[in-house]
Motif scaffolding. Structure first.
Motif, PDB file in Angstrom:
ATOM      1  N   HIS A  90      39.610  40.002  53.469  1.00 28.00           N
ATOM      2  CA  HIS A  90      40.597  41.080  53.416  1.00 28.00           C
ATOM      3  C   HIS A  90      41.877  40.694  54.159  1.00 28.00           C
ATOM      4  O   HIS A  90      42.991  40.945  53.678  1.00 28.00           O
ATOM      5  N   SER A 256      45.079  39.654  44.293  1.00 24.68           N
ATOM      6  CA  SER A 256      43.800  40.281  44.662  1.00 24.68           C
ATOM      7  C   SER A 256      43.987  41.776  44.929  1.00 24.68           C
ATOM      8  O   SER A 256      43.634  42.301  45.985  1.00 24.68           O
ATOM      9  N   LYS A 259      41.067  44.131  46.321  1.00 23.49           N
ATOM     10  CA  LYS A 259      40.843  44.224  47.767  1.00 23.49           C
ATOM     11  C   LYS A 259      41.911  45.088  48.432  1.00 23.49           C
ATOM     12  O   LYS A 259      41.623  45.888  49.325  1.00 23.49           O
ATOM     13  N   TYR A 296      30.497  43.458  45.542  1.00 23.14           N
ATOM     14  CA  TYR A 296      31.702  43.330  46.363  1.00 23.14           C
ATOM     15  C   TYR A 296      31.838  44.507  47.333  1.00 23.14           C
ATOM     16  O   TYR A 296      32.489  44.399  48.374  1.00 23.14           O
ATOM     17  N   ASP A 299      31.264  44.186  50.995  1.00 26.55           N
ATOM     18  CA  ASP A 299      32.263  43.559  51.865  1.00 26.55           C
ATOM     19  C   ASP A 299      32.965  44.570  52.764  1.00 26.55           C
ATOM     20  O   ASP A 299      33.593  44.182  53.747  1.00 26.55           O
ATOM     21  N   TYR A 300      32.885  45.841  52.395  1.00 25.24           N
ATOM     22  CA  TYR A 300      33.553  46.874  53.186  1.00 25.24           C
ATOM     23  C   TYR A 300      32.542  47.452  54.171  1.00 25.24           C
ATOM     24  O   TYR A 300      31.521  48.008  53.776  1.00 25.24           O
ATOM     25  N   ASP A 362      37.750  41.631  42.393  1.00 26.49           N
ATOM     26  CA  ASP A 362      38.973  42.242  41.925  1.00 26.49           C
ATOM     27  C   ASP A 362      38.911  42.546  40.435  1.00 26.49           C
ATOM     28  O   ASP A 362      39.691  43.334  39.928  1.00 26.49           O
TER      29      ASP A 362
END
Length: 463
Positions: A90, A256, A259, A296, A299-300, A362
């Protein structure tokens, strides 16, 4: 007078799955199973209550996956935006984006670190942190860059510009056929919303510049020099920002934007929370353990998965992640902790290791595209019921008799179910019993509780 939530049951069905097949194709067999109803209009509190129980909407089609019988179990995932901290990927994306806005260069500077410049913006960004860097070169918030960048929160209304961006995105990224894309489908999918707007009450003297006045459905536009290059389709609810879909211009793949949009949605949720208008969460839709294009979301961090059997959120950690990749659903508290976790030490690392490439997320920011309610295969309600649903045997005739029904169309009146006659009463009552089992009696409006009692409950209608 407030508008009631109106629901009409579809029932339990099976459909083909778009998660375990390549983009542009679907599995040949009906292996995805769910219960669904039509929500022609819903209060924002009602929708908040049901997404806290594992439901999602696609237009006015509202569904709950059968986690025990679907090929790809779909877990509700939410991010705590108040505690979110961008990971390395990020930060790299954000640094590259700010470098572009400040210099006009799209080249990636490998030696670049976090931008340490002090902004002299027109308006002070609340607090200090990652969100300050996110908004550093945004018009009306940060300092002026070489490239004019702005965001705009607008009602979810279809426009020629937004449709053309959607069409370009679907063809380029998801390999949709141009002849199958039209304004009507776009409007139904990503613009028409059953949510009833409700004013947001912010804390007195809070900074609400750029924040919505109402809960409801919105498009968050990302603009470069006046041109829209990305659209976050979101619902803003009493406890969260609910991410529905993300559209981006294929010419901007280098940036991207997926993101970036995730960080902007987290910032929006955080700002609404800071102003006293919400709970500070981003609901990112569904997370699927074995689907690369859905992982994905891991990832957060910190993120939490909803246990569909108990409707309790649990941290998405390596132990839970590893277990769900190799086993069918079971209550999260019963997941054995002695099972060896993946080699990666963080959930983000697990997601990165299973991705096809570093930027695959993305391209796959929106899972609802594969939940097409068309051509379902209707099935009998299963026994035992789906996790989180009640047994049909526990729904009595007396409980259903008091169900409120909107009779006579939009200008009709509210009557009790027991006062209506049906040609096939047995089938009608079975359908309503299934709705009770799926939603829970506490979310269905019944007689005798007054307007306050039915305000945020579902009133039954028949299509």
């Amino acid at each position: 007078m407030s508008q009631p939530t109106l629901i009409s049951p579809y029932g339990y069905d099976a459909s083909t799955c778009g998660y375990c097949t390549p983009s542009g194709s679907r599995s040949a067999k009906a292996t995805s199973r769910k219960y669904a109803f039509e929500g022609s209009q819903m209060s924002v509190k009602f929708y908040q209550d049901i997404i806290n129980r594992g439901w999602r909407r696609s237009g006015d089609f509202v569904y709950h996956p059968d986690m025990a019988r679907s090929c790809c179990p779909q877990y509700t995932i939410r991010l705590d935006a108040r505690e979110f901290a961008p990971n390395k990927k990020h930060r790299q994306v954000l640094n590259r984006w700010n470098r572009y806005l400040s210099t006009g260069s799209r080249e990636v500077d490998a030696s670049s670190t976090d931008n340490k410049g002090k902004g002299k913006g027109k308006k002070k960004v609340e607090g200090e942190g990652w969100w300050t860097e996110l908004h550093r070169y945004e018009v009306d918030i940060g300092e002026e860059g070489v490239v004019r960048f702005e965001t705009e929160l607008v009602p979810a209304v279809a426009t020629p510009e937004s449709f053309e961006l959607y069409k370009s995105y679907q063809i380029s990224v998801h390999q949709d056929k141009p002849e199958k894309l039209n304004m009507r489908g776009f409007r139904r999918f990503l613009c028409d919303s059953p949510l009833i707007e409700q004013p947001i009450t912010y804390t007195k003297d809070a900074d609400t510049e750029g924040l919505p006045a109402n809960y409801g459905s919105y498009h968050l536009l990302y603009k470069i020099n006046g041109q829209t290059i990305g659209i976050s389709v979101i619902d803003i609810l009493p406890n969260c920002v609910s991410s529905v879909y993300f559209i981006w211009d294929p010419d901007w793949a280098w940036a991207s934007l997926g993101k970036l949009s995730g960080m902007y949605e987290a910032s929006l949720a955080r700002r609404i929370w800071a102003a006293g208008g919400g709970g500070g969460y981003v609901y990112m839709g569904y997370w699927i353990a074995n689907c690369q294009k859905m992982r994905y979301k891991s990832d957060y961090s910190p993120s939490f998965l909803l246990d569909p059997g108990t409707n309790v959120f649990h941290p998405l950690n390596p132990t839970v992640d590893n277990y769900l990749q190799h086993h069918p659903y079971r209550p999260f508290l019963d997941i054995p902790t002695e099972e060896p976790p993946p080699k990666s030490t963080s959930t983000s690392d697990v997601a990165s290791a299973t991705a096809k490439d570093a930027d695959m997320d993305d391209d796959e920011d929106s899972e609802e595209e594969d939940e097409d309610p068309s051509e379902p295969s209707m099935l009998f309600f299963p026994s035992p019921p789906p996790p989180g649903f009640a047994n049909l045997s526990g729904i009595s005739e007396g409980m259903m008799d008091r169900t409120l029904v909107l009779y006579g169309g939009a200008r009709g009146s509210l009557v009790e179910l027991k006062d209506l006659q049906f040609r096939n009463a047995t089938r009608v009552k079975q359908t309503i019993r299934e709705l009770y089992a799926a939603l829970g009696p506490e979310l269905i409006a019944v007689a005798g509780e007054g307007l306050a009692g039915i305000k945020d409950r579902g009133v039954l209608t028949f299509g």
